[in-house]
Design an enzyme around this catalytic site. Structure first.
Site, short mmCIF file in Angstrom:
data_model
loop_
_atom_site.label_atom_id
_atom_site.label_comp_id
_atom_site.label_asym_id
_atom_site.label_seq_id
_atom_site.Cartn_x
_atom_site.Cartn_y
_atom_site.Cartn_z
CG HIS A 1 40.24 31.70 41.51
ND1 HIS A 1 40.42 31.06 43.08
CD2 HIS A 1 40.70 30.51 40.64
CE1 HIS A 1 40.92 29.65 42.92
NE2 HIS A 1 40.47 29.29 41.73
CG HIS B 1 45.65 29.79 40.66
ND1 HIS B 1 46.48 28.43 41.63
CD2 HIS B 1 43.76 29.72 40.61
CE1 HIS B 1 44.58 27.30 41.14
NE2 HIS B 1 43.78 28.22 40.73
CD GLU C 1 41.79 25.69 42.55
OE1 GLU C 1 41.34 27.23 43.18
OE2 GLU C 1 42.22 25.59 40.67
CB SER D 1 41.44 34.43 45.20
OG SER D 1 40.11 32.92 45.34
FE FE2 Z 1 42.19 27.87 40.86
#
Ligand code: FE2
Length: 292
Positions: free
Chosen positions: A154, A159, A199, A218
């Site tokens: 993730h 990110h 997010e 992700s």
């Molecule tokens: Fe995150």
């Protein structure tokens, strides 16, 4: 701290009974080892490498084989391009220490290890200091497309490359500065807007729906369902700040910005204008959820 582990070793990491790695003593020992790296790390020092196994590298590679085509079809192109600029390899899990120089050169951010989910205020305040707290552990190899908690896939797939984007970096920095002086209710509003943009944000690109948020980038499951799964709402930071989120399930609603830049500029402006402040925004009754 009260879970069984190898003799003589204290468990730092709690896994629920339904966690895929609960009955795997090798996995649990490595989770403890990786957690210790985070707990013993001092900010600003070089990040030690996490000891990934071949099975874990295979998880990364397997997930990329599915996510790669999904990214090209459903992710805003600027963020896909940044994955190449960061040098995000597809066959081996990169170490944070290997990515940090390029990330820092692009946006002033660096990734530092954290043992697991942290309180929203802690996570956001560190962003204001140019530090993105990142887990280093990998989901269990038996379930490559499932994780009950954010893991290094993730952090790096969702990110890392995005943080090289100046607009994404600006949002993260603005959120962090605000969190440093925020009340509990204000942190809850900030974390919700962070959730629905950084997010799980969506944006239009040439009229097409595209993913921006790390939780979408992700997750094969979340990314594949953006067109026909969640209720799609118009971009509105005030509304996001008043809407709690559930990190444990597929998202029932997502917010769509007119473009990536409109999202990033809109959030940064929302933060800088203090629209998250008590007395400006509607009262909040629930606390902030965790962030990672
Ligand atoms: Fe995150």
């Amino acid at each position: 701290m009260h879970q069984e582990g190898p003799p003589g070793e204290v468990d730092l990491v709690q896994l629920d009974r339904d966690h895929p790695g609960f009955r795997d003593p090798v996995y649990r020992a490595r989770r403890n080892h990786i957690a210790r790296i985070a707990l013993e790390h001092r900010s600003g020092q070089p990040v030690p490498d996490a000891p990934y196994t071949e099975a874990e590298h295979a998880v990364w590679s397997t997930v990329w084989q599915t996510l790669g085509p999904l990214h090209r079809a459903h992710v805003v192109s600027d963020l896909v391009d940044l994955q190449d600029r960061l040098g995000l390899q597809r066959d081996r899990i990169p170490q944070l220490s290997a990515l940090n120089p390029r990330l820092f050169a692009a946006s002033g951010f660096r990734m530092e290890p954290v043992a697991g989910l942290v309180a929203a205020r802690t996570f956001l305040v560190r962003l204001g200091q140019g530090v993105f707290l990142s887990t280093q552990y990998v989901r269990h190899h038996s379930r490559p497309f499932y994780t009950p908690e954010p893991d290094v896939l993730h952090e790096l797939i969702g990110h890392a490359a995005s943080l090289m984007h100046p607009g994404v970096a600006a949002v993260n920095q603005a959120m962090g500065r605000a969190a440093g002086v925020a009340t509990e209710a204000e942190v809850a509003r900030l974390s919700r807007v962070y959730w629905y943009t950084v997010e799980f944000g969506l944006a239009l690109e040439a009229g097409q729906l595209r993913a921006v948020g790390a939780g979408l980038l992700s997750s094969c499951g979340e990314l594949a369902r953006i067109h026909d799964g969640p209720e799609l709402r118009d971009f509105d930071p005030d509304a996001m700040g008043a809407t709690p989120y559930d990190p444990t399930d597929y998202q029932p609603w997502l917010y769509v910005a007119p473009s990536l830049d409109a999202m990033l500029n809109g959030v940064t402006r929302w933060v800088e204008e203090g629209r998250w402040r008590d007395g400006v925004a509607p009262p909040v009754t629930e606390g902030a959820g965790p962030l990672c």
